[in-house]
Scaffold this active site. Structure first.
Site, PDB file in Angstrom:
ATOM      1  N   ASP A  55       0.828  -1.201   0.000  1.00 12.05           N
ATOM      2  CA  ASP A  55       0.000   0.000   0.000  1.00 12.05           C
ATOM      3  C   ASP A  55       0.866   1.257   0.000  1.00 12.05           C
ATOM      4  O   ASP A  55       1.794   1.385   0.805  1.00 12.05           O
ATOM      5  CB  ASP A  55      -0.899   0.022   1.242  1.00 12.05           C
ATOM      6  CG  ASP A  55      -2.012  -0.998   1.168  1.00 12.05           C
ATOM      7  OD1 ASP A  55      -2.737  -0.998   0.159  1.00 12.05           O
ATOM      8  OD2 ASP A  55      -2.143  -1.790   2.112  1.00 12.05           O
ATOM      9  N   ASP A 169      -6.965  -5.257  -4.280  1.00 15.76           N
ATOM     10  CA  ASP A 169      -7.440  -4.758  -2.982  1.00 15.76           C
ATOM     11  C   ASP A 169      -8.511  -3.676  -3.050  1.00 15.76           C
ATOM     12  O   ASP A 169      -9.158  -3.423  -2.039  1.00 15.76           O
ATOM     13  CB  ASP A 169      -6.243  -4.248  -2.174  1.00 15.76           C
ATOM     14  CG  ASP A 169      -6.571  -4.107  -0.689  1.00 15.76           C
ATOM     15  OD1 ASP A 169      -7.496  -4.778  -0.214  1.00 15.76           O
ATOM     16  OD2 ASP A 169      -5.896  -3.319   0.003  1.00 15.76           O
TER      17      ASP A 169
END
Length: 1008
Positions: A55, A169
């Protein structure tokens, strides 16, 4: 395809040598589909996909993730790949990889290039970040990937080109994202998250893999994309995570028979059972198995060593009759095997919103979470589009400093589109870091803007333009130049649209008597007293303005206009001060709004619809559900991701103060206050076809211990839309939505409010079944929206919550500023039209809302005559206006080596043209249209045109996507054949929703 003319034989030979020598792939490279490890025929071949999901900010910042985890992941993975040619690894986030690669010595870089050229390290997706799909505008999606693609192309050539989308995601998936991926030249897409009910049905039907028809009515098969749902989100199967993060609760493979914990047989049995269970949901004997998760492989040797054991011992069972075969693989290798099976696949034409992972748990709150950050991100994206153009016109291709600033700004945009950034689902400290990065992007853009005006504005009397100042807080009526006591200042507006615009400028000032000038005329202007709500946005010590100066600026296509403003006591030339009245009607040339005597909105009429409808507008909030992080879904709380109102009920915020109307020559406005923490200004402009609603919400009170989800609702009684409404997909195609309905599976609705909210990126609208009327609301940022009752358009504006929703962020969404709850301000634009005419109103207006003129200020203390003698007041860089259905999507200088070497004496530019109407949307404007590039680019002779894929990293003619058979009885509408440029032809034709990406080589006739 390419066009060359007017080039000498010597230059042509040089050019051909450049083509022949331009590196595309290292000698002996075996990347791509040729580099895959071999399967074993007749067996279930399990493709193990080693990967990490990194991320770009979430719980900690981008920089913190890099130093704590990512650099160690890449160090270890490269070492493991070097040691064993059978191993594979994929990497995604270029925001991290570029940083790591820049830090490596030459030997390590050469090792990486070797791994890439042999297909052992493969880049998947290729974006700067893995962008969100609900809150992102399509321009940012393209730019996010283009900046990553460009690094990979320049560094690794053809072997670095991504072929697969990997959106594992994001919290739901948009159809436009799939269309963009197909136009990049991707062969497929894999993702992890889809609604739990949808997934259960697909597992039963064996439709976890299908062909997504992402633009069936416009681009046809050009936008079709094979899509696969991963079986375990994007994690390893249960009990087979071998990362250090799983060490404490997952068993490792203990293969020493001397140890008491020897478990090889147990682990092999478990894996074979897991594989057989997974195989029940998929159609082929090829299975994809993700082996990795968030920030896995910090200790890469551990993970790979355990996978080596798994492969060894599972495959050893084949001697005892097992039909399971494990191999290291990549998503592209897996996809190629599916393609070779030549099966007929099901199709899908809708999207994957909204997403729920269990009952009562709809991920629709993040459509609105952190609305101020969403607006900031959208604003910087718009800013980037203008700045790229300005850099191109100022010959920035030859200026390394400018290119560096443009790259930094592009990287800022890429980070901001990450699926935990623009979504509002990071921790508060990380959200502050995102905001700081966006602000730094403005600083980079300012350098380019100054360069543009230095180049174009001086009129032979000066070598540079006045210093350009960007006022970042105009939304709060703050600007140091205009409210600091300067009696003279200039307002400069750059218009990135390929058509002239009439833009209403609002400038904070300290008095009511100002005059606005062009070189030849006084411009009509009004002044409006600042409202109490505007004065209360920030501390009084920072607020100096008392009025807003309002005037209409005429800005040419792809160019700028400069206005000279002077504080004056001359009543004849001064602006007209708007005075308060109790009149209850706002009237313009095209629209009017009526209010009741107590200040409630009562009706809307427009000349475009030739109708007047009763229109009510109200603020309300849904009390947010509290709860706790337990397995019982009925206790699911509302939070950054999840929207869950208590009992699906709402509380209406009644109007408490009618502040009357203020009427100027340019605009009329009404001011309303709702309770103690919500207000709005309703504006009707003399020459605009819409009603502007400027809403202000906050600080949302929480003293009662209840979080609140604040909504505005526009209601037309008895409208008759029958539960059907329409929202955009990332700012492009329009999708139909129906209450409590999903087109491809039967919905068991557990949340009648939250489960009917959808992403609103640019617009939401309803159509009447009782009349020929379309009511549309355009937005200045992403929201969640719905139509829960007949005639309603409901848009969530702001959220303040007291519980974490148990999805990982670990804190409540409780934003504050200046020691109180955050105040947020935004705008909606209301349109009432006939259904057949609606698109020609909302399509161009949506572009104007997103691509507002870029405003800068200067305070050159010269007389008006002296200023206009020294500086050009207006410049357009186009020879003629574009057709009204064609948009200049991109114009930017190409840094470094272009995809095709440019002829001597030319500079390569990236040009994207977009037909922004859908098929059948408008009787005239939906038709294909032809434009002549050389007539549009004024005084810039073209010497080469090359069509590229949308990502601008490969010639369109070199894209050869995998083809798939489908069960769709009606063949998708095919796009026209690729354009051909021959001889002197510079004509291009675009069909509905088509984006044409070109490298255009232009004669360099300007100074550096």
């Amino acid at each position: 395809m390419a066009l060359y003319y007017g080039v000498s034989l010597f230059a042509l030979l040089n050019f051909l040598v450049g083509v022949l020598s331009f590196p595309t792939m290292e000698q002996g490279s075996t990347c791509g589909y040729e580099s895959c490890n071999k399967e074993k025929p007749g067996m279930i071949n399990v493709h193990l996909i080693p990967h990490t999901h990194d991320d770009v900010g979430w719980i900690i910042t981008v920089d913190q993730y890099y130093y704590k985890q990512v650099q160690w992941i890449l160090d270890g993975v490269v070492a493991e790949l070097k040691a064993d040619p059978s191993k594979r690894f994929i990497y995604v986030e270029q925001a991290f990889f570029t940083r790591w690669y820049d830090e490596q010595d030459e030997a390590t870089r050469n090792d990486v290039k070797m791994l890439v050229n042999e297909g052992r390290l493969e880049f998947i997706l290729g974006g700067w970040s893995m962008n969100d799909e609900a809150a992102t505008h399509y321009t940012a999606i393209i730019d996010n990937h283009k900046i990553g693609f460009e690094f990979l192309r320049q560094t690794f050539g053809e072997c670095g080109r991504p072929r697969i989308g990997w959106q594992i995601d994001p919290f739901g998936h948009s159809r436009e994202q799939a269309s963009i991926f197909a136009q990049f030249g991707f062969d497929g897409l894999f993702f992890g998250r889809l609604d739990y009910q949808d997934k259960e049905q697909r597992e039963k039907d064996k439709t976890m893999e299908f062909v997504w028809e992402a633009s069936p009515n416009n681009l046809g098969s050009k936008a079709n994309l094979f899509t696969g749902v991963l079986p375990n989100f994007y994690n390893p199967p249960r009990d087979f995570c071998f990362d250090i993060s799983c060490f404490s609760f997952n068993p490792m493979i203990k293969d020493n028979p001397k140890l008491h914990d020897y478990n090889v047989d147990e682990m092999v049995d478990l894996f074979i059972n897991t594989t057989n269970d997974q195989a029940k949901a998929y159609r082929t004997k090829h299975l994809i198995m993700t082996m990795g998760s968030d920030f896995n492989y910090v200790q890469a040797h551990m993970f790979f060593k355990e996978m080596d054991k798994l492969i060894k011992y599972v495959n050893a069972r084949q001697s005892k009759g097992s039909n399971i075969n494990l191999l290291y693989s990549t998503p592209s290798c897996y996809l190629k095997k599916l393609n070779e099976d030549d099966l007929v696949w099901t199709t899908k034409q809708d999207d994957f919103f909204p997403y729920a992972d269990r009952p009562h748990t709809f991920w629709t709150g993040y459509f609105t979470s952190r609305p101020a950050l969403k607006f900031f991100s959208r604003t910087i994206n718009s800013f980037f589009q203008s700045v790229k153009q300005m850099g191109a016109w100022a010959n920035a291709a030859k200026n390394e400093t400018i290119q560096k600033e443009l790259h930094h700004l592009g990287a800022v945009v890429g980070v901001s589109e990450h699926h935990d950034a623009i979504t509002g689902t990071s921790k508060q400290a990380v959200a502050f870091d995102y905001a700081q990065r966006l602000s730094e992007g403005i600083t980079s853009g300012k350098v380019v803007i100054q360069n543009y005006y230095d180049y174009l504005m001086p009129d032979y009397h000066s070598t540079s333009a006045p210093e350009q100042v960007i006022c970042e807080n105009l939304n709060s009526s703050i600007c140091s130049v205009t409210e600091s006591g300067n009696k003279i200042f200039q307002v400069n507006l750059y218009n990135p649209l390929a058509r002239p615009v009439q833009y209403v400028v609002r400038v904070p000032v300290t008095g009511s008597s100002y005059a606005v000038y062009t070189p030849n005329a006084t411009v009509q202007s009004d002044t409006f007293p600042l409202s109490d709500e505007t004065k209360g946005l920030i501390p009084k010590s920072s607020q100096r303005a008392t009025y807003e100066l309002v005037f209409t600026a005429s800005v040419p296509a792809v160019g700028y206009t400069s206005y000279f403003v002077e504080r004056t006591s001359n009543k004849e030339s001064a602006s007209r001060e708007a005075k308060r009245s109790d009149d209850t009607v706002l009237q313009g040339k095209y629209v009017s709004v009526k209010f009741s005597s107590d200040g409630q909105m009562a009706s809307l009429s427009s000349s475009a619809s030739n109708a007047e409808v009763p229109l009510q507008q109200s603020f309300l909030y849904y009390p947010a559900h509290g709860g706790e992080c337990v397995s019982d879904d009925t206790k699911q709380p509302s939070g950054a991701y999840i929207f869950r109102p208590v009992d699906n009920s709402h509380v209406k915020i009644g109007i408490t103060k009618w502040e009357g109307t203020y009427k100027g020559k340019i605009v009329q406005e009404a001011r309303q206050k709702f309770g103690d923490w919500a207000s709005q200004v309703v504006r009707v402009y003399q020459d605009k076809p819409y009603v502007e609603v400027e809403w202000t919400v906050g600080p949302i009170p929480i003293e009662d211990g209840i979080g609140k989800e604040v909504v505005t609702r526009y209601s037309i009684p008895n409208f008759g839309n029958n539960g059907v409404f329409y929202t955009d997909s990332n700012g492009r195609e329009i999708l139909e939505r129906r209450l409590n309905y999903r087109p491809t599976w039967k919905l068991n609705q557990t949340e009648p409010v939250a489960g009917n909210f959808f992403p609103v990126n640019a617009m939401i609208g309803i159509k009447s079944t009782k009349s020929d009327l379309d009511f549309t609301v355009l937005t200045d940022r992403s929201h969640g929206g719905s139509s829960l009752n007949d005639g309603d358009v409901e848009i969530m504006l702001h959220r303040r919550l007291l519980y974490d929703d148990c999805k990982g962020v670990g804190e409540a969404l409780n934003e504050t500023a200046y020691g109180r709850g955050l105040i947020v301000r935004g705008k909606h634009y209301l349109l009432l039209n006939k259904i057949s005419q609606a698109a020609r109103q909302y399509r161009p207006l949506a572009q104007e809302v997103f691509l507002r003129p870029q405003i800068t200020f200067s305070s050159e203390q010269l007389s008006r005559d002296a200023y206009f003698q020294m500086y050009k007041s207006s410049v357009s860089s186009l020879y003629q206006q574009f057709p009204s259905n064609i948009h200049l999507l991109t114009l930017e200088a190409v840094p470094g080596e272009p995809v095709v070497p440019s002829p001597p004496g030319t500079t390569p530019y990236l040009l994207r043209l977009e037909h922004f109407y859908e098929s059948g949307e408008d009787a005239a404007l939906s038709k294909p249209v032809t434009v002549d590039l050389e007539k549009l680019l004024y005084s810039y002779p073209i010497r080469g045109i090359h069509e590229l894929a949308l990502g601008a990293n490969i010639l369109a003619s070199d894209v050869h996507r995998l083809s798939w058979k489908t069960k769709n009885d009606k063949p998708a509408k095919d796009q026209a054949k690729p354009l051909q440029f021959e001889g002197m032809n510079t004509l291009v034709t675009l069909g509905p929703m088509e984006i044409l990406t070109l490298q255009v080589d232009i004669v360099s006739n300007r100074r550096s």
